[in-house]
Design a protein around this motif. Sequence first.
Motif, mmCIF file in Angstrom:
data_model
loop_
_atom_site.group_PDB
_atom_site.id
_atom_site.type_symbol
_atom_site.label_atom_id
_atom_site.label_comp_id
_atom_site.label_asym_id
_atom_site.label_seq_id
_atom_site.Cartn_x
_atom_site.Cartn_y
_atom_site.Cartn_z
ATOM 1 N N MET A 1 2.133 -8.991 -2.326
ATOM 2 C CA MET A 1 0.739 -8.870 -1.978
ATOM 3 C C MET A 1 0.057 -7.967 -2.994
ATOM 4 O O MET A 1 0.571 -6.912 -3.327
ATOM 5 N N ARG A 2 -1.078 -8.387 -3.444
ATOM 6 C CA ARG A 2 -1.786 -7.611 -4.451
ATOM 7 C C ARG A 2 -3.069 -7.045 -3.876
ATOM 8 O O ARG A 2 -3.934 -7.782 -3.426
ATOM 9 N N LEU A 3 -3.157 -5.736 -3.904
ATOM 10 C CA LEU A 3 -4.361 -5.039 -3.498
ATOM 11 C C LEU A 3 -4.829 -4.238 -4.705
ATOM 12 O O LEU A 3 -4.015 -3.596 -5.377
ATOM 13 N N PRO A 4 -6.128 -4.257 -4.999
ATOM 14 C CA PRO A 4 -6.633 -3.569 -6.186
ATOM 15 C C PRO A 4 -6.225 -2.100 -6.238
ATOM 16 O O PRO A 4 -6.328 -1.380 -5.244
ATOM 17 N N GLN A 5 -5.734 -1.697 -7.379
ATOM 18 C CA GLN A 5 -5.354 -0.331 -7.691
ATOM 19 C C GLN A 5 -4.252 0.222 -6.784
ATOM 20 O O GLN A 5 -4.044 1.428 -6.737
ATOM 21 N N ALA A 6 -3.538 -0.631 -6.078
ATOM 22 C CA ALA A 6 -2.395 -0.172 -5.284
ATOM 23 C C ALA A 6 -1.248 0.126 -6.231
ATOM 24 O O ALA A 6 -0.983 -0.629 -7.169
ATOM 25 N N ALA A 7 -0.580 1.235 -5.976
ATOM 26 C CA ALA A 7 0.531 1.649 -6.825
ATOM 27 C C ALA A 7 1.696 2.093 -5.964
ATOM 28 O O ALA A 7 1.495 2.705 -4.907
ATOM 29 N N GLU A 8 2.910 1.779 -6.406
ATOM 30 C CA GLU A 8 4.107 2.217 -5.700
ATOM 31 C C GLU A 8 4.552 3.562 -6.262
ATOM 32 O O GLU A 8 4.550 3.769 -7.469
ATOM 33 N N ALA A 9 4.913 4.459 -5.359
ATOM 34 C CA ALA A 9 5.432 5.776 -5.738
ATOM 35 C C ALA A 9 6.528 6.127 -4.730
ATOM 36 O O ALA A 9 7.112 5.225 -4.136
ATOM 37 N N ALA A 10 6.797 7.395 -4.537
ATOM 38 C CA ALA A 10 7.796 7.815 -3.556
ATOM 39 C C ALA A 10 7.315 9.084 -2.871
ATOM 40 O O ALA A 10 6.599 9.903 -3.458
ATOM 41 N N HIS A 11 7.722 9.229 -1.614
ATOM 42 C CA HIS A 11 7.349 10.383 -0.809
ATOM 43 C C HIS A 11 8.500 10.685 0.141
ATOM 44 O O HIS A 11 8.929 9.793 0.874
ATOM 45 N N ASN A 12 9.028 11.890 0.096
ATOM 46 C CA ASN A 12 10.157 12.277 0.947
ATOM 47 C C ASN A 12 11.322 11.295 0.852
ATOM 48 O O ASN A 12 11.958 10.973 1.858
ATOM 49 N N GLY A 13 11.572 10.783 -0.341
ATOM 50 C CA GLY A 13 12.699 9.892 -0.559
ATOM 51 C C GLY A 13 12.479 8.455 -0.124
ATOM 52 O O GLY A 13 13.420 7.668 -0.098
ATOM 53 N N HIS A 14 11.255 8.102 0.231
ATOM 54 C CA HIS A 14 10.934 6.735 0.659
ATOM 55 C C HIS A 14 9.888 6.142 -0.275
ATOM 56 O O HIS A 14 8.966 6.841 -0.692
ATOM 57 N N PRO A 15 9.990 4.836 -0.570
ATOM 58 C CA PRO A 15 8.920 4.210 -1.349
ATOM 59 C C PRO A 15 7.611 4.272 -0.562
ATOM 60 O O PRO A 15 7.609 4.121 0.660
ATOM 61 N N ASP A 16 6.526 4.510 -1.276
ATOM 62 C CA ASP A 16 5.220 4.461 -0.630
ATOM 63 C C ASP A 16 4.240 3.698 -1.499
ATOM 64 O O ASP A 16 4.524 3.396 -2.660
ATOM 65 N N PHE A 17 3.126 3.374 -0.917
ATOM 66 C CA PHE A 17 2.082 2.623 -1.601
ATOM 67 C C PHE A 17 0.794 3.403 -1.462
ATOM 68 O O PHE A 17 0.441 3.853 -0.372
ATOM 69 N N ARG A 18 0.111 3.559 -2.600
ATOM 70 C CA ARG A 18 -1.075 4.404 -2.663
ATOM 71 C C ARG A 18 -2.238 3.672 -3.300
ATOM 72 O O ARG A 18 -2.051 2.784 -4.127
ATOM 73 N N VAL A 19 -3.420 4.114 -2.934
ATOM 74 C CA VAL A 19 -4.639 3.690 -3.601
ATOM 75 C C VAL A 19 -5.435 4.961 -3.880
ATOM 76 O O VAL A 19 -5.588 5.803 -2.984
ATOM 77 N N ALA A 20 -5.859 5.124 -5.120
ATOM 78 C CA ALA A 20 -6.579 6.330 -5.547
ATOM 79 C C ALA A 20 -5.780 7.587 -5.175
ATOM 80 O O ALA A 20 -6.343 8.586 -4.758
ATOM 81 N N GLY A 21 -4.448 7.502 -5.283
ATOM 82 C CA GLY A 21 -3.588 8.645 -5.010
ATOM 83 C C GLY A 21 -3.328 8.923 -3.539
ATOM 84 O O GLY A 21 -2.624 9.866 -3.203
ATOM 85 N N ARG A 22 -3.866 8.101 -2.657
ATOM 86 C CA ARG A 22 -3.730 8.317 -1.212
ATOM 87 C C ARG A 22 -2.768 7.295 -0.608
ATOM 88 O O ARG A 22 -2.935 6.096 -0.792
ATOM 89 N N ILE A 23 -1.777 7.768 0.131
ATOM 90 C CA ILE A 23 -0.781 6.889 0.749
ATOM 91 C C ILE A 23 -1.436 6.051 1.840
ATOM 92 O O ILE A 23 -2.134 6.577 2.703
ATOM 93 N N PHE A 24 -1.173 4.732 1.785
ATOM 94 C CA PHE A 24 -1.627 3.864 2.879
ATOM 95 C C PHE A 24 -0.462 3.185 3.584
ATOM 96 O O PHE A 24 -0.627 2.670 4.688
ATOM 97 N N ALA A 25 0.743 3.225 2.994
ATOM 98 C CA ALA A 25 1.919 2.623 3.630
ATOM 99 C C ALA A 25 3.187 3.202 3.015
ATOM 100 O O ALA A 25 3.181 3.636 1.860
ATOM 101 N N THR A 26 4.259 3.208 3.808
ATOM 102 C CA THR A 26 5.570 3.594 3.310
ATOM 103 C C THR A 26 6.603 2.578 3.795
ATOM 104 O O THR A 26 6.367 1.862 4.768
ATOM 105 N N LEU A 27 7.732 2.535 3.106
ATOM 106 C CA LEU A 27 8.867 1.703 3.517
ATOM 107 C C LEU A 27 10.048 2.611 3.831
ATOM 108 O O LEU A 27 10.197 3.673 3.243
ATOM 109 N N GLY A 28 10.903 2.159 4.756
ATOM 110 C CA GLY A 28 12.132 2.879 5.037
ATOM 111 C C GLY A 28 11.973 4.104 5.909
ATOM 112 O O GLY A 28 12.873 4.937 5.979
ATOM 113 N N TYR A 29 10.834 4.233 6.578
ATOM 114 C CA TYR A 29 10.648 5.344 7.507
ATOM 115 C C TYR A 29 10.281 4.792 8.869
ATOM 116 O O TYR A 29 9.371 3.961 8.946
ATOM 117 N N PRO A 30 10.970 5.150 9.914
ATOM 118 C CA PRO A 30 11.972 6.202 9.998
ATOM 119 C C PRO A 30 13.374 5.772 9.586
ATOM 120 O O PRO A 30 14.292 6.592 9.591
#
Length: 103
Positions: A1-30
Amino acid sequence: MRLPQAAEAAHNGHPDFRVAGRIFATLGYPGRGWAMVKLTPEQQQLFVGAQPAAFAPVAGGWGRSGSTSVRLPAARKAAVREALIVAWRNRAPRRLADRLDLS
Protein backbone atom coordinates in the motif's frame (compact mmCIF):
# COMPACT_ATOMS: atom_id res chain seq x y z
CA MET A 1 0.00 0.00 0.00
CA ARG A 2 1.36 3.37 -0.93
CA LEU A 3 0.59 6.43 1.12
CA PRO A 4 2.33 9.73 0.29
CA GLN A 5 5.49 10.36 2.28
CA ALA A 6 5.00 7.22 4.39
CA ALA A 7 8.30 5.84 5.59
CA GLU A 8 9.26 2.67 7.43
CA ALA A 9 11.44 3.01 10.52
CA ALA A 10 11.68 1.23 13.88
CA HIS A 11 10.46 1.97 17.39
CA ASN A 12 11.17 -0.15 20.48
CA GLY A 13 12.44 -2.96 18.27
CA HIS A 14 9.32 -3.06 16.07
CA PRO A 15 8.88 -1.83 12.50
CA ASP A 16 6.78 1.30 12.33
CA PHE A 17 5.34 3.52 9.65
CA ARG A 18 5.54 7.29 9.80
CA VAL A 19 4.37 10.34 7.95
CA ALA A 20 6.19 13.64 8.54
CA GLY A 21 8.11 11.86 11.32
CA ARG A 22 4.94 10.85 13.18
CA ILE A 23 4.10 7.18 13.78
CA PHE A 24 0.73 6.09 12.40
CA ALA A 25 1.18 2.29 12.58
CA THR A 26 3.48 -0.40 13.94
CA LEU A 27 3.96 -4.11 13.25
CA GLY A 28 4.74 -6.86 15.73
CA TYR A 29 3.23 -5.19 18.78
CA PRO A 30 2.25 -6.64 21.16
CA GLY A 31 3.56 -9.75 19.37
CA ARG A 32 3.83 -11.61 16.10
CA GLY A 33 0.66 -11.34 14.00
CA TRP A 34 -0.30 -8.02 15.55
CA ALA A 35 -0.17 -4.40 14.48
CA MET A 36 -1.19 -1.05 15.96
CA VAL A 37 -2.84 1.93 14.30
CA LYS A 38 -3.20 5.45 15.72
CA LEU A 39 -6.91 6.25 15.57
CA THR A 40 -9.07 8.72 17.43
CA PRO A 41 -11.22 7.26 20.22
CA GLU A 42 -14.30 7.67 18.01
CA GLN A 43 -12.65 5.90 15.07
CA GLN A 44 -11.46 3.18 17.42
CA GLN A 45 -15.04 2.55 18.57
CA LEU A 46 -16.16 2.10 14.96
CA PHE A 47 -13.41 -0.39 14.08
CA VAL A 48 -13.77 -2.35 17.34
CA GLY A 49 -17.55 -2.44 16.90
CA ALA A 50 -17.29 -3.65 13.30
CA GLN A 51 -14.63 -6.35 13.95
CA PRO A 52 -14.17 -7.01 17.68
CA ALA A 53 -12.12 -10.16 17.02
CA ALA A 54 -9.63 -8.10 15.00
CA PHE A 55 -9.51 -4.64 16.60
CA ALA A 56 -9.09 -3.78 20.30
CA PRO A 57 -7.91 -0.75 22.26
CA VAL A 58 -4.27 -0.87 23.32
CA ALA A 59 -4.02 -1.27 27.11
CA GLY A 60 -3.85 1.84 29.29
CA GLY A 61 -3.77 5.49 28.36
CA TRP A 62 -2.56 4.90 24.80
CA GLY A 63 -5.69 2.86 24.14
CA ARG A 64 -7.95 5.47 25.72
CA SER A 65 -6.45 8.04 23.34
CA GLY A 66 -7.22 5.84 20.31
CA SER A 67 -4.21 3.59 19.80
CA THR A 68 -5.72 0.37 18.51
CA SER A 69 -4.30 -3.16 18.32
CA VAL A 70 -5.03 -5.15 15.18
CA ARG A 71 -4.99 -8.95 15.29
CA LEU A 72 -3.93 -9.43 11.69
CA PRO A 73 -5.03 -13.08 11.18
CA ALA A 74 -8.57 -12.16 12.27
CA ALA A 75 -8.83 -8.89 10.33
CA ARG A 76 -10.28 -8.46 6.87
CA LYS A 77 -7.74 -7.02 4.44
CA ALA A 78 -10.09 -4.18 3.47
CA ALA A 79 -10.56 -3.20 7.13
CA VAL A 80 -6.80 -3.13 7.74
CA ARG A 81 -6.33 -1.01 4.62
CA GLU A 82 -9.03 1.41 5.77
CA ALA A 83 -7.55 1.61 9.29
CA LEU A 84 -4.10 2.38 7.85
CA ILE A 85 -5.51 5.14 5.65
CA VAL A 86 -7.45 6.65 8.56
CA ALA A 87 -4.38 6.48 10.83
CA TRP A 88 -2.19 8.03 8.12
CA ARG A 89 -4.70 10.89 7.67
CA ASN A 90 -4.76 11.44 11.44
CA ARG A 91 -0.99 11.90 11.58
CA ALA A 92 -0.22 13.53 8.21
CA PRO A 93 0.09 17.29 7.86
CA ARG A 94 -3.29 18.74 6.86
CA ARG A 95 -2.16 19.84 3.37
CA LEU A 96 -0.80 16.39 2.60
CA ALA A 97 -3.86 14.58 3.99
CA ASP A 98 -6.19 16.80 1.98
CA ARG A 99 -4.36 15.83 -1.25
CA LEU A 100 -4.68 12.07 -0.75
CA ASP A 101 -6.48 10.48 -3.70
CA LEU A 102 -6.78 6.71 -3.60
CA SER A 103 -8.64 6.29 -6.88
